[in-house]
Design a protein around this motif. Structure first.
Motif, short mmCIF file in Angstrom:
data_model
loop_
_atom_site.label_atom_id
_atom_site.label_comp_id
_atom_site.label_asym_id
_atom_site.label_seq_id
_atom_site.Cartn_x
_atom_site.Cartn_y
_atom_site.Cartn_z
N ASP A 288 0.83 -1.21 0.00
CA ASP A 288 0.00 0.00 0.00
C ASP A 288 0.87 1.25 0.00
O ASP A 288 0.58 2.22 -0.73
CB ASP A 288 -0.92 0.01 1.22
N ASN B 125 -3.88 -3.94 -5.29
CA ASN B 125 -4.11 -2.52 -4.98
C ASN B 125 -5.47 -2.39 -4.28
O ASN B 125 -6.51 -2.50 -4.91
CB ASN B 125 -4.08 -1.68 -6.25
N LEU C 120 -6.11 0.40 -2.35
CA LEU C 120 -6.28 1.81 -2.01
C LEU C 120 -7.56 2.38 -2.61
O LEU C 120 -7.94 2.03 -3.73
CB LEU C 120 -5.11 2.64 -2.54
#
Length: 420
Positions: A27, A71, A73
């Motif tokens: 992250d 990913n 995020l």
């Protein structure tokens, strides 16, 4: 008409994109690289505004692994302020942007996993453009995909999987002919069924022509008919074959004589043209200047300031010819100016010319250089002349010296960027 380029901006500081390997895709690393890439994107947009470039393709790699499970995020939220700022600049400049997913985004694959990944990737591209706040004239360009031994079935699979897409993705999607599988005639037939625009790629069209024998510019007109008001102006892709390379390889630069022949035959001069070429923004500026009937000498002088040390590094004769050309204050034809630049691009590296250019630039920076920097220059110059190091190492040293001293016209020179 807008003329633009794709993804990378050459000769502009702080505009380099960063990447990471999936094994390093934590992250924190993704967040760091996304921030760097958004900053680079903003530098590209700022450059485009300064040069009045109204068409630009944004790299798919701004957010690393954006459509991959690694990913996690909420990148659109984390970078909301940055997206808003960049998007506002794009809107205020009346710039049109696009994105073009890569070769692994295949909507008609017989493998359901590949299709699922393609759908997720298209969602990412649409979400990116949504985050910028740009309207539906800003498109996502997609190839049809493979034929998988049954072209008719592959087309039906594309159509079926297209209907799985969200309305947000559908409203932005444009399909393009390719150089092997799907001609412009094929894409137009698909377009009739699903009702989305078609971008014609001239080089793909040349390498993979339709069975129906129509002039190229009639095909362009037929593609133009697929663009509705909400899609914006018709857009095409333009490139030139690189001499001596594999079929479909893009040329180092857009050779202006050939481009102007194409441009002058266009039935509609309001078409947007996306250039696909190795030297990116340099060719975009070249083509914009060359069709500008009101171009003044100052604009060519600004171009010369960026190119001149590159030209000197290839040929002192060409360098002097260019200086004479620009002495007359009545602007020479841009076509003539750029054709001489192209002569320099085509020349092989000449050690004597490279040394001459390096010494010329060194004359501007040496007074403020430290003794260590001076010794470094002398050693690199000696090693280059002996053939033990490449010229780029010498150029890199000169660039760092110019940067340290803040000499803008040297910093902005295309001598240092490995290509012109």
């Amino acid at each position: 008409m807008a003329i633009g380029y794709a993804c990378i901006t050459i000769g502009v500081q702080n505009a380099k994109l960063s990447r990471c390997l999936i094994k390093n895709a934590t992250d924190d690393n993704i967040r760091k690289i996304a921030a760097l890439n958004l900053s680079a994107l903003e530098a590209m947009v700022d450059y485009n505004i300064k040069k009045e470039i109204k068409l630009f393709r944004i790299s798919s790699d701004i957010i690393p692994f954006a459509s991959h499970p690694v990913n996690t995020l909420r990148w659109a939220d984390e970078f909301k302020d940055v997206f808003t700022r960049i998007g506002q600049k794009i809107l205020e400049a009346s710039m049109r942007v696009s994105m073009h997913p890569g070769q692994y985004t295949v909507l008609n694959s017989p493998d359901p996993r590949v299709v699922r990944n393609a759908i997720e990737d298209l969602k990412y591209h649409a979400a990116f453009l949504d985050a910028l706040g740009v309207d539906r004239t800003n498109k996502i360009i997609l190839h049809i995909g493979g034929v998988y031994r049954d072209k008719h079935k592959a087309i039906q699979t594309f159509i079926e999987n297209y209907h799985q897409l969200s309305e947000d993705v559908k409203s932005r999607l444009v399909i393009e002919n390719d150089d092997k599988n799907y001609t412009v005639q094929d894409t137009l037939e698909i377009s009739k069924i699903i009702g989305i625009p078609v971008v014609l790629d001239n080089l793909h069209h040349e390498l993979n022509p339709p069975n129906k024998n129509l002039p190229e510019f009639e095909w362009i007109q037929l593609c133009g008919n697929t663009f509705d008001k909400q899609d914006g102006k018709q857009k095409i892709h333009y490139s030139q074959q690189r001499t001596g390379d594999v079929r479909g390889a893009h040329s180092e630069t857009i050779y202006i004589g050939e481009f102007l022949q194409f441009y002058n035959r266009l039935p509609d001069k309001e078409i947007d043209i996306m250039l696909e070429v190795k030297d990116k923004n340099l060719s975009a500026v070249k083509c914009i200047n060359s069709i500008n009937k009101d171009l003044c000498i100052r604009e060519l002088e600004e171009e010369w300031a960026r190119y001149k040390y590159f030209v000197l590094s290839r040929s002192a004769k060409l360098y002097n010819e260019m200086r004479e050309l620009l002495k007359e204050k009545q602007a020479p034809k841009a076509e003539v100016f750029y054709q001489k630049i192209e002569q320099a691009i085509l020349l092989p590296e000449d050690q004597g010319a490279e040394v001459n250019a390096a010494q010329h630039v060194w004359g501007y920076v040496k007074k403020e250089c430290s003794s260590i920097e001076k010794r470094r220059f002398e050693k690199l110059l000696e090693d280059y002349m002996e053939g033990t190091v490449k010229s780029q190492l010498l150029k890199n040293h000169l660039f760092r010296c110019a940067q340290k001293q803040g000499i803008e016209y040297l910093i902005n020179s295309l001598l240092y960027w490995g290509q012109a």
